[in-house]
Structure formats: C-alpha cells, structure tokens
Design a protein around this motif. Structure first.
Motif, short mmCIF file in Angstrom:
data_model
loop_
_atom_site.label_atom_id
_atom_site.label_comp_id
_atom_site.label_asym_id
_atom_site.label_seq_id
_atom_site.Cartn_x
_atom_site.Cartn_y
_atom_site.Cartn_z
N PHE A 1 -5.66 -1.95 -0.95
CA PHE A 1 -5.64 -1.44 0.42
C PHE A 1 -6.47 -2.30 1.36
O PHE A 1 -6.06 -2.59 2.49
N TRP B 1 0.83 -1.21 0.00
CA TRP B 1 0.00 0.00 0.00
C TRP B 1 0.86 1.25 0.00
O TRP B 1 0.53 2.25 -0.64
N ALA C 1 -9.25 3.10 3.72
CA ALA C 1 -8.57 3.12 2.42
C ALA C 1 -8.89 4.42 1.67
O ALA C 1 -8.00 5.06 1.10
N ASN D 1 -6.89 0.16 -6.57
CA ASN D 1 -6.27 0.72 -5.37
C ASN D 1 -7.04 0.32 -4.11
O ASN D 1 -6.44 -0.07 -3.10
#
Length: 219
Positions: free
Chosen positions: A128, A82, A138, A124
C-alpha cells in the motif's frame, strides 16, 4: 504389553483449540463452555486452566488458529494492486469465518496469541505504501475493509449460522413481510437484507474500495 490401549495425544494449547473449533460447529459460541470442551477431550475441566486462564484466552487462541488455517498455503502475489489485495484478503477472510458457526463472533475482539499475522500485515503495508498511501492511510484502508467484512459476516451468521442453514421453519423474508405489512418499502427490503449474501458482500466491498479510492485520490 498392554493390548487394545489407544495412546492419546498430549493435552496442549493446539489440541484444546482444535477441539474447541470442532465443538464450535456443533454447539455455537453460547454452548462452547470449558466444561463441554473438557468433556469432548475426556479430561477434567481444571486441566484446561493449565493452558488457558479463562474462556477469552481460549477464544484468542481459537482466532489465532483460524487465522493460521486461513493463510496456510496462501501465497501473496507481489504484482497485486492495492485494490486486488483488498478484494483477495477480505474474500478470504469471509470464506474462513463462514467455515465456523459464529466464526465472526469468535474473531471479533480477539487478540492473536502469536506473530503469525505479522508477515502478511507487513507485506500488505509495504504494497500500500508503495502504491502511494501514507502508513496511516494504509492502516485505515485495510482496517475499514476488514471491519466491513467482520460486521457483514456477523450479521450473515445471525441469519444463517452456517452457509445455507436457517432455523427450522423460519423464513426471514416472509416473517419480515408479515410483521411490516404497513411499511411496504421496509418489508420489501427484506429480500435485500436476507438473501444473496455473496452478491451483497461483493457490492458492499466494492463500495468500500471506491470510497477509499475517492478519499485518498489513488487509482
């Protein structure tokens, strides 16, 4: 047959946005008017209103096109941590914004006109949440880093409209030192504020990431 006649590309949203981005680097956001864009396109100003109801609608399309160019060919690495993803995403965002005069101002507050961003955003969030973030965490982590980058570049471009460009005869550090002669620490801070933007950005982004790590207890 007509000789020597150049056939122009049809006027559509992409052509208008591409021309506006080109003109942006010449005149900046304040000088970017629909009249100036229509002149560069060699069309009458009302023709633009078939595609954009107002300047903000055009800025939305420009921001979307900036994003498309930023992610074109940029494959996401599924093995990113991350932290690595945040570093890559925000370094890429800063580099993209710096490619346009007032790029951060155009991007700020604009709304994407398509779903081009959804694939990366989904990836993404998936990365996360797999790393232990809740969905809310996140979103907060990513948007906090994004807002830092956007704000940083806005200030950076206020001093240097394009990388390495300063107003003629203007030295921010020297001018600040002269005006703040009675405040030595504040005057000396000018070198931290208005020089070596690359280093300051990297340090600031690391501070944001360190805060995310501590706040959410995730390595």
């Amino acid at each position: 047959m007509r000789v020597g006649t150049e056939r122009r590309a049809p006027l559509d949203r992409k052509r208008v946005a591409d021309t506006a981005l080109e003109l942006l680097n010449e005149v900046g956001l304040d000088g970017l008017t629909l009249r100036a864009i229509s002149k560069k396109l060699d069309v009458k100003a009302p023709a633009l209103y078939w595609h954009f109801k107002d300047k903000q609608a055009l800025l939305d399309e420009m921001a979307t096109e900036m994003y498309r160019r930023m992610v074109a060919g940029a494959a996401l690495d599924p093995d990113d941590t991350w932290r690595e993803r945040l570093l890559k995403a925000n370094r890429g965002l800063r580099a993209a914004l710096l490619g346009y005069r007032d790029g951060a101002k155009v991007f700020s507050g604009s709304r994407f006109t398509s779903l081009d961003h959804a694939e990366q955003w989904e990836d993404n969030l998936r990365l996360f949440t797999a790393a232990g973030f809740s969905l809310s965490q996140a979103v907060r982590a990513f948007t906090t880093a994004y807002l830092f980058t956007l704000g940083f570049v806005t200030e950076e471009q206020g001093a240097q409209p394009l990388p390495g460009e300063l107003p003629e005869g203007f030295d921010l550090v020297a001018e600040r030192a002269r005006r703040l002669a009675g405040y030595p620490l504040t005057a000396a801070a000018g070198a931290e504020l208005f020089t070596d933007y690359d280093r300051h950005f990297e340090e600031g982004l690391e501070l944001v990431i360190a805060g995310i790590r501590v706040r959410y207890g995730l390595d």
